[in-house]
Scaffold this motif. Sequence first.
Motif, mmCIF file in Angstrom:
data_model
loop_
_atom_site.group_PDB
_atom_site.id
_atom_site.type_symbol
_atom_site.label_atom_id
_atom_site.label_comp_id
_atom_site.label_asym_id
_atom_site.label_seq_id
_atom_site.Cartn_x
_atom_site.Cartn_y
_atom_site.Cartn_z
ATOM 1 N N ALA A 48 0.918 -1.243 0.061
ATOM 2 C CA ALA A 48 -0.173 -0.314 0.135
ATOM 3 C C ALA A 48 0.682 1.611 0.308
ATOM 4 N N SER A 49 1.711 1.325 0.696
ATOM 5 C CA SER A 49 2.878 2.778 0.797
ATOM 6 C C SER A 49 3.190 2.479 -0.357
ATOM 7 N N PHE A 50 3.568 1.473 -1.378
ATOM 8 C CA PHE A 50 4.283 1.621 -2.717
ATOM 9 C C PHE A 50 3.402 2.799 -4.039
ATOM 10 N N LEU A 51 1.935 2.085 -3.676
ATOM 11 C CA LEU A 51 1.354 1.988 -4.602
ATOM 12 C C LEU A 51 0.227 3.877 -3.700
ATOM 13 N N SER A 52 0.705 3.817 -2.611
ATOM 14 C CA SER A 52 0.216 5.542 -2.239
ATOM 15 C C SER A 52 0.923 6.415 -2.954
ATOM 16 N N LEU A 53 2.125 6.060 -2.677
ATOM 17 C CA LEU A 53 3.426 7.179 -3.128
ATOM 18 C C LEU A 53 3.721 7.337 -4.799
ATOM 19 N N SER A 54 3.777 8.203 -4.978
ATOM 20 C CA SER A 54 3.666 8.635 -6.393
ATOM 21 C C SER A 54 5.178 9.008 -6.870
ATOM 22 N N LEU A 55 5.820 7.663 -6.468
ATOM 23 C CA LEU A 55 7.605 7.184 -6.914
ATOM 24 C C LEU A 55 7.540 7.535 -8.047
ATOM 25 N N MET A 56 9.264 8.696 -8.886
ATOM 26 C CA MET A 56 8.730 8.922 -10.279
ATOM 27 C C MET A 56 10.576 8.128 -9.714
ATOM 28 N N TRP A 57 11.434 6.751 -10.518
ATOM 29 C CA TRP A 57 12.241 6.078 -10.091
ATOM 30 C C TRP A 57 12.703 6.428 -11.917
ATOM 31 N N SER A 58 11.543 6.274 -12.853
ATOM 32 C CA SER A 58 13.112 6.991 -14.256
ATOM 33 C C SER A 58 12.801 8.041 -14.599
ATOM 34 N N ALA A 59 12.634 8.441 -13.754
ATOM 35 C CA ALA A 59 13.128 10.685 -13.644
ATOM 36 C C ALA A 59 14.253 10.494 -12.575
ATOM 37 N N PHE A 60 14.312 9.309 -12.001
ATOM 38 C CA PHE A 60 15.167 9.577 -11.109
ATOM 39 C C PHE A 60 16.926 9.017 -11.371
#
Length: 283
Positions: A48-60
């Motif tokens: 749920a933590s991964f789904l709720s956060l807008s993690l932009m791994w590609s931009a990183f």
Amino acid sequence: MKIAIDQSTSSMSVRLPDPPQVPQLPLAPRWRFSTVALLCGLLGLVAASFLSLSLMWSAFFTQEALRTTGEFLHGFAPPDISVPFLRKIALGTAETLSMSALGTVLAAFAGVALGLVASGRFGTIARAGTRTLLNVLRSIPELVWASILLIAAGLGPFAGTMALAAHTSGVLGRLFADAYENTSPLPESTLRTNGVRALPAFLYTTLPQTLPQMMSYTLYRWENNIRAAAILGVVGAGGLGQMLKYHLSLFQMHQAASVIVAMLVMVAAVDGISFILRRAMTR
């Protein structure tokens, strides 16, 4: 190896030793439903933590991000090692160490007193109230304590020292209370039965049993307070953290790099010293 002699035939026979018996390992305990449910709940929270956060791994991991990060880190080289600035770093390091040491000592004395009450020696009501106070003290982070105390005490290391003492008192008080409760009560009760008063009985029986563990807890919290004291300067509480904030705000990267290196060396040295002292105490 045993050697047997047959007298009738005057012959010698060799008896080999018995093979060693392999000990049987106990059966592994079965998984209980509560354990499986707890693990599933933790995995669900992580998902749920991964789904709720807008993690932009590609931009990183883009080339632009890597190039910008490399340019930023390149600005720190080389560190400023001029003698006047190294003197300022030495003073900041001494101030940071003093803040952490004094805050830890104050918290240790407060933890001993609050831990006695929180261990239930003065009744159930006093135990519940003191544990609530300890929960409040350790639930508020050092940065929040420093921000509150800066309003009352002003800028400088005094507010940082009191912030460290307040937070660490809650942590050590809870640990000391648990250490008191887990100690065998038989030696102290024996002295009390023979007419010894409560305070001398505690000082001669319970305190010597828990003192190595309490010292280990205190040294470990001192390590944490070293790192926290270096960060508290960001809000104006003095030490190396205040120097780091000052030079970063003026984009003086060479000076900031020297302060960061001093922080790393200080923390590594304190960790090594504390580890040696903790091993000596526990032995």
